[in-house]
Design an enzyme around this catalytic site. Sequence first.
Site, PDB file in Angstrom:
ATOM      1  N   PRO A 125      40.166 -41.269 -94.826  1.00  0.00           N
ATOM      2  CA  PRO A 125      39.056 -41.318 -93.651  1.00  0.00           C
ATOM      3  C   PRO A 125      38.946 -42.045 -92.587  1.00  0.00           C
ATOM      4  CG  PRO A 125      38.402 -42.034 -96.277  1.00  0.00           C
ATOM      5  CD  PRO A 125      39.651 -42.317 -95.699  1.00  0.00           C
ATOM      6  N   SER A 185      43.108 -45.331 -95.522  1.00  0.00           N
ATOM      7  CA  SER A 185      42.319 -44.883 -94.757  1.00  0.00           C
ATOM      8  C   SER A 185      42.815 -44.885 -93.949  1.00  0.00           C
ATOM      9  CB  SER A 185      41.832 -46.450 -94.761  1.00  0.00           C
ATOM     10  OG  SER A 185      41.345 -47.004 -93.370  1.00  0.00           O
ATOM     11  N   ASP A 242      31.558 -48.791-112.198  1.00  0.00           N
ATOM     12  CA  ASP A 242      31.913 -50.032-111.059  1.00  0.00           C
ATOM     13  C   ASP A 242      31.308 -51.319-111.340  1.00  0.00           C
ATOM     14  OD1 ASP A 242      30.401 -50.613-108.257  1.00  0.00           O
ATOM     15  OD2 ASP A 242      30.459 -48.900-107.839  1.00  0.00           O
ATOM     16  N   LYS A 301      45.693 -50.615 -97.547  1.00  0.00           N
ATOM     17  CA  LYS A 301      45.589 -48.968 -97.617  1.00  0.00           C
ATOM     18  C   LYS A 301      47.294 -48.231 -97.192  1.00  0.00           C
ATOM     19  CE  LYS A 301      41.380 -48.140 -98.603  1.00  0.00           C
ATOM     20  NZ  LYS A 301      40.641 -47.914 -99.300  1.00  0.00           N
ATOM     21  N   TYR A 309      43.121 -55.052 -95.353  1.00  0.00           N
ATOM     22  CA  TYR A 309      42.679 -53.794 -95.045  1.00  0.00           C
ATOM     23  C   TYR A 309      43.475 -52.528 -94.753  1.00  0.00           C
ATOM     24  CZ  TYR A 309      39.405 -50.420 -95.310  1.00  0.00           C
ATOM     25  OH  TYR A 309      38.960 -48.820 -95.761  1.00  0.00           O
ATOM     26  N   ASN A 338      38.697 -44.840-105.870  1.00  0.00           N
ATOM     27  CA  ASN A 338      38.068 -45.523-105.209  1.00  0.00           C
ATOM     28  C   ASN A 338      37.793 -46.853-104.086  1.00  0.00           C
ATOM     29  OD1 ASN A 338      35.667 -44.107-103.316  1.00  0.00           O
ATOM     30  ND2 ASN A 338      34.412 -45.067-104.624  1.00  0.00           N
ATOM     31  N   GLY A 393      27.937 -45.104-102.409  1.00  0.00           N
ATOM     32  CA  GLY A 393      28.306 -45.137-101.110  1.00  0.00           C
ATOM     33  C   GLY A 393      29.922 -43.628-101.261  1.00  0.00           C
TER      34      GLY A 393
HETATM   35  N1  LIG Z   1      33.206 -45.969 -95.412  1.00  0.00           N
HETATM   36  C1  LIG Z   1      34.356 -45.400 -94.730  1.00  0.00           C
HETATM   37  O1  LIG Z   1      34.156 -45.695 -92.964  1.00  0.00           O
HETATM   38  C2  LIG Z   1      35.596 -45.345 -95.055  1.00  0.00           C
HETATM   39  C3  LIG Z   1      36.576 -45.051 -94.242  1.00  0.00           C
HETATM   40  C4  LIG Z   1      38.324 -45.368 -94.875  1.00  0.00           C
HETATM   41  C5  LIG Z   1      38.994 -45.331 -95.864  1.00  0.00           C
HETATM   42  N2  LIG Z   1      37.287 -46.041 -96.833  1.00  0.00           N
HETATM   43  C6  LIG Z   1      37.585 -45.957 -98.703  1.00  0.00           C
HETATM   44  O2  LIG Z   1      36.205 -45.286 -99.262  1.00  0.00           O
HETATM   45  C7  LIG Z   1      36.744 -45.767-100.025  1.00  0.00           C
HETATM   46  C8  LIG Z   1      34.761 -46.013-100.399  1.00  0.00           C
HETATM   47  O3  LIG Z   1      34.138 -46.735 -99.626  1.00  0.00           O
HETATM   48  P1  LIG Z   1      32.739 -46.603 -99.283  1.00  0.00           P
HETATM   49  O4  LIG Z   1      32.758 -46.592 -97.588  1.00  0.00           O
HETATM   50  O5  LIG Z   1      31.926 -45.564-100.257  1.00  0.00           O
HETATM   51  O6  LIG Z   1      31.731 -48.207 -99.816  1.00  0.00           O
HETATM   52  P2  LIG Z   1      31.006 -48.467-100.505  1.00  0.00           P
HETATM   53  O7  LIG Z   1      30.538 -50.232-100.475  1.00  0.00           O
HETATM   54  O8  LIG Z   1      29.815 -47.619-100.276  1.00  0.00           O
HETATM   55  O9  LIG Z   1      31.441 -48.828-101.939  1.00  0.00           O
HETATM   56  C9  LIG Z   1      32.262 -49.087-102.602  1.00  0.00           C
HETATM   57  C10 LIG Z   1      31.839 -48.966-104.010  1.00  0.00           C
HETATM   58  O10 LIG Z   1      33.262 -49.889-104.520  1.00  0.00           O
HETATM   59  C11 LIG Z   1      32.860 -50.813-105.598  1.00  0.00           C
HETATM   60  N3  LIG Z   1      33.389 -52.382-106.271  1.00  0.00           N
HETATM   61  C12 LIG Z   1      33.952 -52.690-105.359  1.00  0.00           C
HETATM   62  N4  LIG Z   1      35.011 -53.851-105.730  1.00  0.00           N
HETATM   63  C13 LIG Z   1      35.152 -53.297-106.747  1.00  0.00           C
HETATM   64  C14 LIG Z   1      35.674 -53.792-108.461  1.00  0.00           C
HETATM   65  N5  LIG Z   1      36.171 -54.635-108.215  1.00  0.00           N
HETATM   66  N6  LIG Z   1      35.530 -53.256-108.746  1.00  0.00           N
HETATM   67  C15 LIG Z   1      34.633 -51.946-108.435  1.00  0.00           C
HETATM   68  N7  LIG Z   1      34.502 -51.252-108.023  1.00  0.00           N
HETATM   69  C16 LIG Z   1      34.341 -52.221-106.898  1.00  0.00           C
HETATM   70  C17 LIG Z   1      31.859 -51.717-105.188  1.00  0.00           C
HETATM   71  O11 LIG Z   1      30.474 -51.654-106.071  1.00  0.00           O
HETATM   72  C18 LIG Z   1      30.555 -50.239-104.500  1.00  0.00           C
HETATM   73  O12 LIG Z   1      29.618 -49.417-105.455  1.00  0.00           O
HETATM   74  C19 LIG Z   1      37.173 -47.271-100.361  1.00  0.00           C
HETATM   75  O13 LIG Z   1      38.243 -46.673-101.010  1.00  0.00           O
HETATM   76  C20 LIG Z   1      37.308 -47.339 -98.914  1.00  0.00           C
HETATM   77  O14 LIG Z   1      37.986 -48.324 -98.375  1.00  0.00           O
HETATM   78  C21 LIG Z   1      35.963 -45.961 -96.508  1.00  0.00           C
END
Ligand SMILES: NC(=O)c1ccc[n+]([C@@H]2O[C@H](COP(=O)([O-])OP(=O)(O)OC[C@H]3O[C@@H](n4cnc5c(N)ncnc54)[C@H](O)[C@@H]3O)[C@@H](O)[C@H]2O)c1
Length: 252
Positions: free
Chosen positions: A186, A143, A36, A160, A156, A87, A16
């Site tokens: 984002p 977020s 991770d 954030k 959630y 992240n 991600g």
């Molecule tokens: N994708 C979106 O639309 C979006 C929008 C706003 C904010 N975000 C934020 O961006 C960040 C990344 O999101 P993403 O879309 O890449 O998500 P994703 O699910 O693709 O990746 C999240 C990663 O975090 C890891 N993870 C989860 N719980 C964990 C823990 N307890 N300890 C260690 N690692 C852990 C997962 O294994 C995964 O690799 C997050 O903080 C999310 O809230 C994402």
Amino acid sequence: MRLKGKTALITGAGQGLGFAFAKRLAEDGADVVIADIAKAQESALKIKAMGVRSLGVTMDVSNEGDVERGVAEAIGLTGRIDILINNAAFFATMTHGPFENIGVVEWNRMMSVNVLGTYLTCREIVPRMRRQGTGGRIINMASGTALKGVPGALHYVASKGAIISLTRSLARELGKDNITVNAIAPGLTLSDGVIQRGGLDQERLEAQRRTRAIPRDEKPEDLVGAAAFLASDEAGFMTGQTLAVDGGSAML
Ligand SMILES: NC(=O)c1ccc[n+]([C@@H]2O[C@H](COP(=O)([O-])OP(=O)(O)OC[C@H]3O[C@@H](n4cnc5c(N)ncnc54)[C@H](O)[C@@H]3O)[C@@H](O)[C@H]2O)c1
């Protein structure tokens, strides 16, 4: 190569957005620790293949002992940590729906991973940054939902919102140590987690696009420039800020 000689630790970088940040920071010359619960080692191998040092550390950010052990392992890569990107989040697999249906177990899990997890990594890494004596960069993933008050995922969004407040207060505590603390907010981004979750029909994506000044889907590559900038020396006098990177959906 503006990050040459720096070491970054990125939580949740197995896939991600975190992995996209890892690739970008490596392109800029940084050595990168991928922390991770899953895919840490395999993703670190991909970063290593880019010609920088990289290490995968399996750790759950919400577990105090894991974070202590994981950060100690991470230090083994280069002996230092200059950049921390918080992240990791409970995000892609969370329940969506009315707030009454969330339940205490899922509420607590959300706060443990997203808020306590950020606290624990900062608590473990900041004293090391201070001892290094060369300042540091902390980047927290917030977020756009917390800026806009999006319904249907109250736990959630609240987590954030806490990240934005934590970013401001920690910035005030760490400024004298030359450690900056900023956040990135984002919009809905087509990350691995979002794609794996499914349920992204054209109607929902079109609704997102309509909220943006730049009316297109958001991709992980749209976010990496902001992270690389905040991690760099050029952002040295900027702290406590939340950068909305969402095509101009939320305007601060
Ligand atoms: N994708 C979106 O639309 C979006 C929008 C706003 C904010 N975000 C934020 O961006 C960040 C990344 O999101 P993403 O879309 O890449 O998500 P994703 O699910 O693709 O990746 C999240 C990663 O975090 C890891 N993870 C989860 N719980 C964990 C823990 N307890 N300890 C260690 N690692 C852990 C997962 O294994 C995964 O690799 C997050 O903080 C999310 O809230 C994402």
